[in-house]
Scaffold this motif. Structure first.
Motif, PDB file in Angstrom:
ATOM      1  N   CYS A   1       0.835  -1.205   0.000  1.00  0.00           N
ATOM      2  CA  CYS A   1       0.000   0.000   0.000  1.00  0.00           C
ATOM      3  C   CYS A   1       0.869   1.256   0.000  1.00  0.00           C
ATOM      4  N   PHE A   2       1.893   1.270   0.817  1.00  0.00           N
ATOM      5  CA  PHE A   2       2.757   2.444   0.864  1.00  0.00           C
ATOM      6  C   PHE A   2       3.566   2.606  -0.422  1.00  0.00           C
ATOM      7  N   GLN A   3       3.951   1.495  -1.047  1.00  0.00           N
ATOM      8  CA  GLN A   3       4.636   1.585  -2.340  1.00  0.00           C
ATOM      9  C   GLN A   3       3.701   2.139  -3.404  1.00  0.00           C
ATOM     10  N   LEU A   4       2.452   1.732  -3.355  1.00  0.00           N
ATOM     11  CA  LEU A   4       1.448   2.272  -4.280  1.00  0.00           C
ATOM     12  C   LEU A   4       1.301   3.771  -4.075  1.00  0.00           C
ATOM     13  N   TYR A   5       1.200   4.181  -2.826  1.00  0.00           N
ATOM     14  CA  TYR A   5       1.070   5.605  -2.512  1.00  0.00           C
ATOM     15  C   TYR A   5       2.296   6.378  -3.014  1.00  0.00           C
ATOM     16  N   SER A   6       3.485   5.819  -2.805  1.00  0.00           N
ATOM     17  CA  SER A   6       4.716   6.461  -3.283  1.00  0.00           C
ATOM     18  C   SER A   6       4.720   6.571  -4.801  1.00  0.00           C
ATOM     19  N   GLN A   7       4.238   5.538  -5.467  1.00  0.00           N
ATOM     20  CA  GLN A   7       4.148   5.559  -6.934  1.00  0.00           C
ATOM     21  C   GLN A   7       3.190   6.657  -7.391  1.00  0.00           C
ATOM     22  N   ALA A   8       2.076   6.791  -6.705  1.00  0.00           N
ATOM     23  CA  ALA A   8       1.099   7.827  -7.050  1.00  0.00           C
ATOM     24  C   ALA A   8       1.690   9.220  -6.838  1.00  0.00           C
ATOM     25  N   GLU A   9       2.419   9.398  -5.753  1.00  0.00           N
ATOM     26  CA  GLU A   9       3.048  10.696  -5.476  1.00  0.00           C
ATOM     27  C   GLU A   9       4.146  11.018  -6.487  1.00  0.00           C
ATOM     28  N   ALA A  10       4.899  10.011  -6.895  1.00  0.00           N
ATOM     29  CA  ALA A  10       5.991  10.214  -7.848  1.00  0.00           C
ATOM     30  C   ALA A  10       5.484  10.462  -9.268  1.00  0.00           C
ATOM     31  N   ASN A  11       4.259  10.048  -9.539  1.00  0.00           N
ATOM     32  CA  ASN A  11       3.663  10.181 -10.872  1.00  0.00           C
ATOM     33  C   ASN A  11       2.300  10.850 -10.760  1.00  0.00           C
TER      34      ASN A  11
END
Length: 76
Positions: free
Chosen positions: A24-34
């Motif tokens: 979940c946190f990796q998904l959130y990081s991906q969303a923030e980075a893109n």
């Protein structure tokens, strides 16, 4: 289609993916980075990275939960 088949079909469409906290946190990081990525694109990224099947609505719920829990971030 009988009532049982219809109910099973509906349940299958609404199954939650068992995402770990780390995923979940990796998904959130991906969303923030893109920031221009759509939820559908994030779902595809999640499916490819973690070999799990999820959809846009599940991605939306995960990100909404993290935004609510953290109390910050952007909305997708």
């Amino acid at each position: 289609m009988d009532k049982t088949s219809r109910a099973e079909s509906k349940a299958a469409r609404h199954q939650e993916v068992n995402a770990t906290e780390s995923e979940c946190f990796q998904l959130y990081s991906q969303a923030e980075a893109n920031p221009k990525a759509t939820q559908q694109q994030l779902a595809q990224w999640f499916n490819d990275k973690f070999k799990k099947q999820t959809n846009q609505s599940t991605i939306s719920r995960i990100i909404y939960f993290l935004l609510s829990w953290c109390g910050f971030g952007r909305l997708i």
